[in-house]
Design an enzyme around this catalytic site. Structure first.
Site, PDB file in Angstrom:
ATOM      1  N   LYS A   1      24.577  55.856  -3.840  1.00 24.59           N
ATOM      2  CA  LYS A   1      24.464  54.414  -3.703  1.00 24.59           C
ATOM      3  C   LYS A   1      25.315  53.782  -2.984  1.00 24.59           C
ATOM      4  O   LYS A   1      26.660  54.138  -2.969  1.00 24.59           O
ATOM      5  CB  LYS A   1      24.287  53.635  -5.322  1.00 24.59           C
TER       6      LYS A   1
ATOM      7  N   SER B   1      20.762  48.052 -14.168  1.00 20.20           N
ATOM      8  CA  SER B   1      20.427  48.468 -12.643  1.00 20.20           C
ATOM      9  C   SER B   1      20.502  49.739 -12.528  1.00 20.20           C
ATOM     10  O   SER B   1      20.113  50.274 -11.534  1.00 20.20           O
ATOM     11  CB  SER B   1      21.623  47.717 -11.774  1.00 20.20           C
TER      12      SER B   1
ATOM     13  N   SER C   1      19.382  47.036  -9.421  1.00 22.38           N
ATOM     14  CA  SER C   1      19.742  47.311  -7.983  1.00 22.38           C
ATOM     15  C   SER C   1      19.540  48.597  -7.462  1.00 22.38           C
ATOM     16  O   SER C   1      19.641  48.780  -6.458  1.00 22.38           O
ATOM     17  CB  SER C   1      21.006  46.423  -7.913  1.00 22.38           C
TER      18      SER C   1
END
Length: 495
Positions: free
Chosen positions: A78, A182, A158
């Site tokens: 990420k 998330s 997210s």
């Protein structure tokens, strides 16, 4: 072996150790898949040369008999994790051009274990969002589709790029972060597994901060076993993170017996929200029955302060965000606005932050600044902190009464279309976190497990919440649920 990119971590590890496949072959299979998946917009910074270099080093370690479980496993990282020499933007224009000279502790732990980085993954800007529509890179796209409908769906947020990449077999697993859901919400939207460990279990050092008392890293994988393997590699005590706890990291995979006889599973009445879709209600009932059939005792419980969780979260998280994001000023790194003649330092700050931050980040910074301002600090922020303590106490009382894990839905719906919430009140988007934020406020471990398909053909997930520091027990309960649910559906390839 064919379709190497579709292997789980556990299967790939076994194949690597027996010599049936090499880390370089695994890596090349994933790189090929990534090249053909531009429509998903999951990978935003590609590192093929680094990946091949790491894969060769992993093959050398495996041949020498020095092969930790993650050795040779190709991962996506990420964009919130700082990776040395590789762009690390948190999906924000304000960090454009930033290449750290250091490695986050979590990624360093994974690389020390021999893992391979394929590249950086899309996300909501500064991890603020539930749909991956706030990214400077553009939307990440869910590989799933509604029946014969071609409308692009959100992979959640997210950690939307991470979820999309794992579900589409672009990588064997990915890192995510979870501030209010998330990891768990995008995992549920894409039919994969995602675990948020206890706050303090994984170091936050080198992870771009959103809300420091809530953020926690975790793995996003194709199975519960894979989550157990990867989590063991990610966790460590870190002196560089004052909230990192010096507890031993157990072998989480060894805990996966599937035996949950005698375990007490709590079903909180407060999670039966008004207007909950019938499919979510049925999925929850089915999951409850599965755990009961596996030998668990089902017990109705009350978590009375749950109804205050979203308001408390959306005071605390923006408050911490406004403080954390004050450092992005255009002085030391990242984007700096062009200044007009006569502009001073104040104008530079204003223009840089106006250009560098997207609308959702600006909204949360303003809300956070407001609730921390003189005259409002006690009315909002301190009151939210008190509510947080009450929410944490609710869980403590349930666990003290003998509950081992709590079962809830992971999301209030399946994945929705990109753009469908564009004109909605922001609070409507925030409601996507209704089942997940309590876990972050209480600092507990939580996991999302794919457990069913809705009438549109989209995956649905169930959430299990565990006792603090007992991720092994939580993973074992999730393993029993996974086996009972028997979820094997995959998105049809359209990209």
């Amino acid at each position: 072996m064919t379709d190497l990119n579709k292997l789980t971590i556990a299967d790939a590890r076994d194949a690597l150790r027996t010599g049936d496949v090499t880390a370089l072959e695994l890596t090349e299979a994933c790189l090929t898949q990534i090249e053909g998946a531009g429509a998903l917009n999951a990978f935003v910074h590609h590192t093929p040369d680094l990946a091949r270099e790491q894969a060769r080093a992993a093959d050398t370690r495996i041949k020498a008999g020095d092969a930790p479980s993650m050795c040779g496993i190709p991962l996506g990282i990420k964009d919130l994790f700082c990776t040395k020499g590789v762009p690390s933007q948190a999906a924000s224009r304000i960090l454009e051009g930033f290449r750290p000279e250091y490695e986050s502790t979590v990624t360093q732990n994974l690389f020390d274990a021999g893992a391979v980085m394929l590249g950086k993954l899309n996300m909501d800007e500064f991890a603020m969002g539930s749909s991956n529509e706030t990214s400077t890179y553009g939307n990440a796209v869910n590989p799933w589709r509604r029946g014969n409908d071609d409308a692009a769906l959100t992979p959640g947020g997210s950690s939307g790029g991470s979820a999309s990449a794992v579900a589409a077999d672009l990588c064997l697993a990915a890192t995510g972060t979870d501030t209010g859901g998330s990891i768990r919400q995008p995992a549920a939207f894409t039919g994969i597994t995602g675990i948020k460990p206890t706050y303090g279990r994984c170091s936050r050092w080198g992870v771009v901060a959103f809300a420091s008392s809530l953020d926690q890293a975790g793995p996003m994988t194709k199975s519960v076993r894979d989550s157990a393997i990867m989590l063991s590699a990610m966790c460590s005590h870190d002196p560089k993170d004052s909230t990192s706890v010096d507890f031993p990291v157990p072998d989480f995979e060894a805990a996966l017996t599937g035996d949950i006889k005698g375990k007490v599973i709590g079903i909180p009445s407060e999670y039966r929200m008004e207007g909950m879709p019938a499919e979510i209600e049925q999925l929850w009932a089915d999951g409850t029955a599965m755990l009961k059939d596996a030998g668990a005792e089902i017990r109705d419980i009350s978590l009375p302060h749950t109804k205050y969780a979203l308001p408390a979260y959306y005071v605390i998280a923006p408050a911490e965000a406004s403080s954390n994001l004050a450092r992005y000023d255009g002085v030391r790194y990242g984007h700096r606005a062009k200044l007009a003649q006569g502009d001073g330092i104040t104008e530079m700050y204003e223009k840089t932050r106006a250009e560098g931050f997207g609308h959702e980040v600006q909204r949360r910074v303003m809300v956070g600044t407001y609730v921390l301002s003189a005259g409002f600090y006690d009315a909002y922020y301190n009151r939210a902190r008190k509510v947080r303590a009450l929410i944490k106490r609710d869980f403590e009382l349930a666990f003290d009464a003998g509950v081992d894990a709590i079962l809830t839905p992971a999301t209030p719906s399946s994945a929705f279309g990109l753009g469908e919430m564009k004109d909605a009140d922001p609070v409507q988007m925030y409601l996507n976190d209704v089942f997940t934020v309590t876990v972050n406020l209480a600092g507990l471990p939580g996991i999302s497990v794919p457990a069913g398909i809705d009438k549109q053909g989209l995956p649905l997930g169930l959430q299990l919440i565990g006792r603090p520091w007992e991720e092994g027990d939580l993973l074992n309960t999730a393993y029993a649920l996974e086996r009972a649910a028997g979820f094997v559906a995959k998105p049809g390839k359209w990209w």
